[in-house]
Design an enzyme around this catalytic site. Structure first.
Site, PDB file in Angstrom:
ATOM      1  CB  SER A 165      -0.847  -0.027   1.272  1.00  0.00           C
ATOM      2  OG  SER A 165      -1.446   1.228   1.500  1.00  0.00           O
ATOM      3  CE1 TYR A 185      -3.968  -3.200   5.558  1.00  0.00           C
ATOM      4  CE2 TYR A 185      -3.659  -0.829   5.276  1.00  0.00           C
ATOM      5  CZ  TYR A 185      -3.848  -2.085   4.735  1.00  0.00           C
ATOM      6  OH  TYR A 185      -3.896  -2.234   3.364  1.00  0.00           O
ATOM      7  CE  LYS A 207      -1.468  -5.006   3.524  1.00  0.00           C
ATOM      8  NZ  LYS A 207      -1.712  -6.194   2.731  1.00  0.00           N
TER       9      LYS A 207
HETATM   10  P1  NAD Z   1     -10.874  -7.418   1.165  1.00  0.00           P
HETATM   11  O1  NAD Z   1     -11.082  -7.460   2.640  1.00  0.00           O
HETATM   12  O2  NAD Z   1     -12.066  -7.201   0.302  1.00  0.00           O
HETATM   13  O3  NAD Z   1     -10.132  -8.750   0.689  1.00  0.00           O
HETATM   14  C1  NAD Z   1      -9.246  -9.467   1.498  1.00  0.00           C
HETATM   15  C2  NAD Z   1      -9.692 -10.923   1.489  1.00  0.00           C
HETATM   16  O4  NAD Z   1      -8.800 -11.686   2.283  1.00  0.00           O
HETATM   17  C3  NAD Z   1     -11.100 -11.116   2.069  1.00  0.00           C
HETATM   18  O5  NAD Z   1     -11.859 -11.885   1.173  1.00  0.00           O
HETATM   19  C4  NAD Z   1     -10.842 -11.869   3.380  1.00  0.00           C
HETATM   20  O6  NAD Z   1     -11.917 -12.738   3.696  1.00  0.00           O
HETATM   21  C5  NAD Z   1      -9.541 -12.596   3.074  1.00  0.00           C
HETATM   22  N1  NAD Z   1      -8.709 -12.920   4.244  1.00  0.00           N
HETATM   23  C6  NAD Z   1      -8.300 -12.076   5.220  1.00  0.00           C
HETATM   24  N2  NAD Z   1      -7.523 -12.738   6.108  1.00  0.00           N
HETATM   25  C7  NAD Z   1      -7.439 -14.028   5.660  1.00  0.00           C
HETATM   26  C8  NAD Z   1      -6.786 -15.186   6.149  1.00  0.00           C
HETATM   27  N3  NAD Z   1      -6.089 -15.185   7.293  1.00  0.00           N
HETATM   28  N4  NAD Z   1      -6.905 -16.340   5.449  1.00  0.00           N
HETATM   29  C9  NAD Z   1      -7.620 -16.363   4.309  1.00  0.00           C
HETATM   30  N5  NAD Z   1      -8.278 -15.305   3.804  1.00  0.00           N
HETATM   31  C10 NAD Z   1      -8.173 -14.140   4.483  1.00  0.00           C
HETATM   32  O7  NAD Z   1      -9.764  -6.308   0.864  1.00  0.00           O
HETATM   33  P2  NAD Z   1      -9.280  -5.675  -0.504  1.00  0.00           P
HETATM   34  O8  NAD Z   1      -9.665  -4.247  -0.502  1.00  0.00           O
HETATM   35  O9  NAD Z   1      -9.658  -6.539  -1.641  1.00  0.00           O
HETATM   36  O10 NAD Z   1      -7.709  -5.713  -0.283  1.00  0.00           O
HETATM   37  C11 NAD Z   1      -6.899  -6.747  -0.809  1.00  0.00           C
HETATM   38  C12 NAD Z   1      -5.455  -6.516  -0.375  1.00  0.00           C
HETATM   39  O11 NAD Z   1      -5.026  -5.240  -0.854  1.00  0.00           O
HETATM   40  C13 NAD Z   1      -5.239  -6.483   1.126  1.00  0.00           C
HETATM   41  O12 NAD Z   1      -3.989  -7.091   1.392  1.00  0.00           O
HETATM   42  C14 NAD Z   1      -5.188  -5.005   1.446  1.00  0.00           C
HETATM   43  O13 NAD Z   1      -4.446  -4.749   2.603  1.00  0.00           O
HETATM   44  C15 NAD Z   1      -4.489  -4.471   0.208  1.00  0.00           C
HETATM   45  N6  NAD Z   1      -4.769  -3.054  -0.031  1.00  0.00           N
HETATM   46  C16 NAD Z   1      -6.060  -2.642  -0.150  1.00  0.00           C
HETATM   47  C17 NAD Z   1      -6.342  -1.304  -0.360  1.00  0.00           C
HETATM   48  C18 NAD Z   1      -7.773  -0.830  -0.468  1.00  0.00           C
HETATM   49  O14 NAD Z   1      -8.013   0.358  -0.366  1.00  0.00           O
HETATM   50  N7  NAD Z   1      -8.758  -1.687  -0.686  1.00  0.00           N
HETATM   51  C19 NAD Z   1      -5.284  -0.381  -0.473  1.00  0.00           C
HETATM   52  C20 NAD Z   1      -3.974  -0.836  -0.372  1.00  0.00           C
HETATM   53  C21 NAD Z   1      -3.730  -2.195  -0.147  1.00  0.00           C
HETATM   54  C1  UD1 Z   2      -6.883   4.925   3.999  1.00  0.00           C
HETATM   55  C2  UD1 Z   2      -5.951   4.383   5.075  1.00  0.00           C
HETATM   56  C3  UD1 Z   2      -4.764   3.702   4.404  1.00  0.00           C
HETATM   57  C4  UD1 Z   2      -5.250   2.635   3.436  1.00  0.00           C
HETATM   58  C5  UD1 Z   2      -6.185   3.273   2.417  1.00  0.00           C
HETATM   59  C6  UD1 Z   2      -6.758   2.243   1.504  1.00  0.00           C
HETATM   60  C7  UD1 Z   2      -6.208   5.871   7.030  1.00  0.00           C
HETATM   61  C8  UD1 Z   2      -5.556   6.908   7.887  1.00  0.00           C
HETATM   62  N1  UD1 Z   2      -5.494   5.458   5.948  1.00  0.00           N
HETATM   63  O1  UD1 Z   2      -6.179   5.890   3.244  1.00  0.00           O
HETATM   64  O2  UD1 Z   2      -3.941   3.089   5.387  1.00  0.00           O
HETATM   65  O3  UD1 Z   2      -4.151   2.037   2.749  1.00  0.00           O
HETATM   66  O4  UD1 Z   2      -7.278   3.893   3.127  1.00  0.00           O
HETATM   67  O5  UD1 Z   2      -7.484   2.843   0.479  1.00  0.00           O
HETATM   68  O6  UD1 Z   2      -7.300   5.412   7.318  1.00  0.00           O
HETATM   69  N2  UD1 Z   2     -12.398  11.151   3.884  1.00  0.00           N
HETATM   70  C9  UD1 Z   2     -13.414  11.990   4.304  1.00  0.00           C
HETATM   71  N3  UD1 Z   2     -14.532  11.428   4.839  1.00  0.00           N
HETATM   72  C10 UD1 Z   2     -14.706  10.064   4.961  1.00  0.00           C
HETATM   73  C11 UD1 Z   2     -13.649   9.224   4.532  1.00  0.00           C
HETATM   74  C12 UD1 Z   2     -12.504   9.808   4.016  1.00  0.00           C
HETATM   75  O7  UD1 Z   2     -13.312  13.209   4.209  1.00  0.00           O
HETATM   76  O8  UD1 Z   2     -15.754   9.622   5.474  1.00  0.00           O
HETATM   77  C13 UD1 Z   2     -11.188  11.759   3.271  1.00  0.00           C
HETATM   78  C14 UD1 Z   2      -9.892  11.459   3.994  1.00  0.00           C
HETATM   79  O9  UD1 Z   2      -9.644  12.436   4.978  1.00  0.00           O
HETATM   80  C15 UD1 Z   2      -8.879  11.494   2.840  1.00  0.00           C
HETATM   81  C16 UD1 Z   2      -9.694  10.987   1.638  1.00  0.00           C
HETATM   82  O10 UD1 Z   2     -11.057  11.186   1.987  1.00  0.00           O
HETATM   83  O11 UD1 Z   2      -8.487  12.801   2.567  1.00  0.00           O
HETATM   84  C17 UD1 Z   2      -9.473   9.516   1.339  1.00  0.00           C
HETATM   85  O12 UD1 Z   2      -9.712   8.759   2.532  1.00  0.00           O
HETATM   86  P1  UD1 Z   2      -9.725   7.160   2.541  1.00  0.00           P
HETATM   87  O13 UD1 Z   2     -10.624   6.676   1.460  1.00  0.00           O
HETATM   88  O14 UD1 Z   2     -10.023   6.716   3.931  1.00  0.00           O
HETATM   89  O15 UD1 Z   2      -8.256   6.760   2.112  1.00  0.00           O
HETATM   90  P2  UD1 Z   2      -6.835   7.206   2.756  1.00  0.00           P
HETATM   91  O16 UD1 Z   2      -7.017   8.086   3.922  1.00  0.00           O
HETATM   92  O17 UD1 Z   2      -6.005   7.707   1.653  1.00  0.00           O
END
Ligand code: NAD
Ligand code: UD1
Length: 342
Positions: free
Chosen positions: A124, A151, A155
């Site tokens: 991330s 969290y 990572k």
């Molecule tokens: P998500 O929660 O929708 O998907 C994660 C999946 O992993 C889920 O289906 C959950 O059931 C499964 N899981 C969790 N722990 C497990 C375990 N111990 N064994 C087996 N399955 C398990 O999340 P996502 O948004 O699809 O994110 C996917 C990956 O990307 C994650 O590693 C997350 O940290 C990373 N990531 C997500 C974002 C975001 O904004 N969505 C941003 C940066 C990184």
């Molecule tokens: C957040 C997480 C980051 C994670 C990422 C995944 C925090 C501090 N960081 O990042 O670790 O990897 O999500 O996508 O939680 N906002 C509002 N109102 C809301 C929600 C968000 O104003 O109800 C604003 C936030 O202040 C920010 C922007 O929207 O400026 C994006 O927020 P968000 O979607 O939560 O993502 P990140 O903060 O970038």
């Protein structure tokens, strides 16, 4: 290629399964369904007409994991499985470190035992902490003390563990993909993000306000050093992100060792720009109020995506309009996410 996808029933995982299947790869998913539903994989089949092999297995269950790895011969693993709620990670650090760090180590051990040494890891942009300069390039510092929550630190720890695994055994090929802010949904409106409880992230919250499930959005601060004072992020369409994973497994096949890529668009949008974009795409009002800043938030964060472009031949193709229209299609067709279907 025959690809093992952990966390494949989740938001990004399910979109990636579609892109893998459509690119001609075969897919086996491991998921414990702790934050997802099997309905997503049923819909993957509905969209692609292709089957995914599914194992309901927890990465903390080593014997079950070993069985899956021994059940087939895989060419690469894409490792999405993790817990990802920032606030919850502050309250439950042991659970988060176990799940995200121990879970990854268990996976690597099981992989090594069968000679599978190609892995793509979901990292991330949070690993960069507070950016010293923008746009962020992959060689920017990733100081662990600047990452504000367990969290994010999980990572960074996994990134280092994977680098150490490669140092100890050069047969490993590892792609660390640093995602910026994934949003949007598949064009079909059949799969999308299905948060449990009130969404923590901006776009799912905005969608739920637009569909009438929540009264108004709280905007966390309008006094940042950004053009309109609200936070700026690099939102990336989840389908573009999913395609980046197909490119990453192709890269691993060239045995590159450890490679790190930002997956973002390079374009930052403010909270208010996202709200306006969503209103335009949905035709709905999104009422909001400005409240105080959220602890741990930064003003601006966006990627320099050039390295992924030159090395992987990947770049984001979908813009703000697609992100908003596709989120809205998913949200309006599935106001209760996958629940109503299961
Ligand atoms: P998500 O929660 O929708 O998907 C994660 C999946 O992993 C889920 O289906 C959950 O059931 C499964 N899981 C969790 N722990 C497990 C375990 N111990 N064994 C087996 N399955 C398990 O999340 P996502 O948004 O699809 O994110 C996917 C990956 O990307 C994650 O590693 C997350 O940290 C990373 N990531 C997500 C974002 C975001 O904004 N969505 C941003 C940066 C990184
Ligand atoms: C957040 C997480 C980051 C994670 C990422 C995944 C925090 C501090 N960081 O990042 O670790 O990897 O999500 O996508 O939680 N906002 C509002 N109102 C809301 C929600 C968000 O104003 O109800 C604003 C936030 O202040 C920010 C922007 O929207 O400026 C994006 O927020 P968000 O979607 O939560 O993502 P990140 O903060 O970038």
């Amino acid at each position: 290629m025959n690809v093992l996808v952990t966390g494949g029933a989740g938001y990004i995982g399910s979109h990636t399964c579609i892109e893998l299947l459509e690119a001609g790869h075969t897919v086996t998913v491991i998921d414990n369904l702790s934050n997802s539903s099997l309905e997503s994989l049923k819909r993957v089949k509905q969209i692609t007409g292709k089957d995914v092999v599914f194992h309901e297995v927890d990465l903390l269950d080593k014997p079950a994991l070993a069985k899956v790895l021994e059940s087939d011969t895989f060419d690469a693993a894409i490792h999405f499985a993790a817990l990802k709620a920032v606030g919850e990670s502050v309250e439950q650090p042991i659970t988060y470190y176990h799940n995200n760090v121990t879970g990854t180590l268990n996976l690597c051990e099981a992989m090594a035992n069968v000679g599978l040494k190609n892995i793509v890891f979901s990292s991330s942009a949070t690993v960069y902490g507070t950016p010293k300069s923008l746009p962020l390039t992959e060689d920017a510092d990733t100081p662990i003390e600047e990452v504000t929550n367990p969290y994010g630190r999980s990572k960074l720890m996994v990134e280092w563990a994977l680098k150490d695994i490669h140092t100890s055994d050069g047969d490993w090929n590892i792609a660390l993909l640093r995602y910026f802010n994934p949003v949007g949904a598949h064009k079909s409106g059949l799969i999308g993000e299905d948060p449990q409880g009130p969404p923590n992230n901006l776009m799912p919250y905005v969608s739920q306000v637009a569909v009438g499930k929540r009264e108004k959005l709280s905007v966390y601060g309008d006094d940042y050093a950004t053009p309109d004072g609200t936070g700026v992020r690099d939102y990336i369409h989840v389908v573009d992100l999913a395609k980046g994973h197909v490119k990453a497994i192709e890269k691993l096949a060239t045995k590159p060792g450890v490679v790190v890529y930002n997956l973002g668009t390079g374009q930052g949008y403010s909270v208010l720009e996202m709200v306006k974009g969503f209103e335009a795409a949905s035709g709905k009002d999104v009422p909001y109020q400005i409240i105080e800043r959220r602890a741990g938030d930064i003003a601006s964060c966006y990627a320099d995506p050039e390295k992924a472009k030159s090395d992987l031949g990947w770049q984001a193709e979908l813009g703000l309009r697609d992100m908003c229209e596709d989120s809205w299609r998913w949200q309006s067709q599935n106001p209760d996410g996958y629940k109503q279907a299961s």
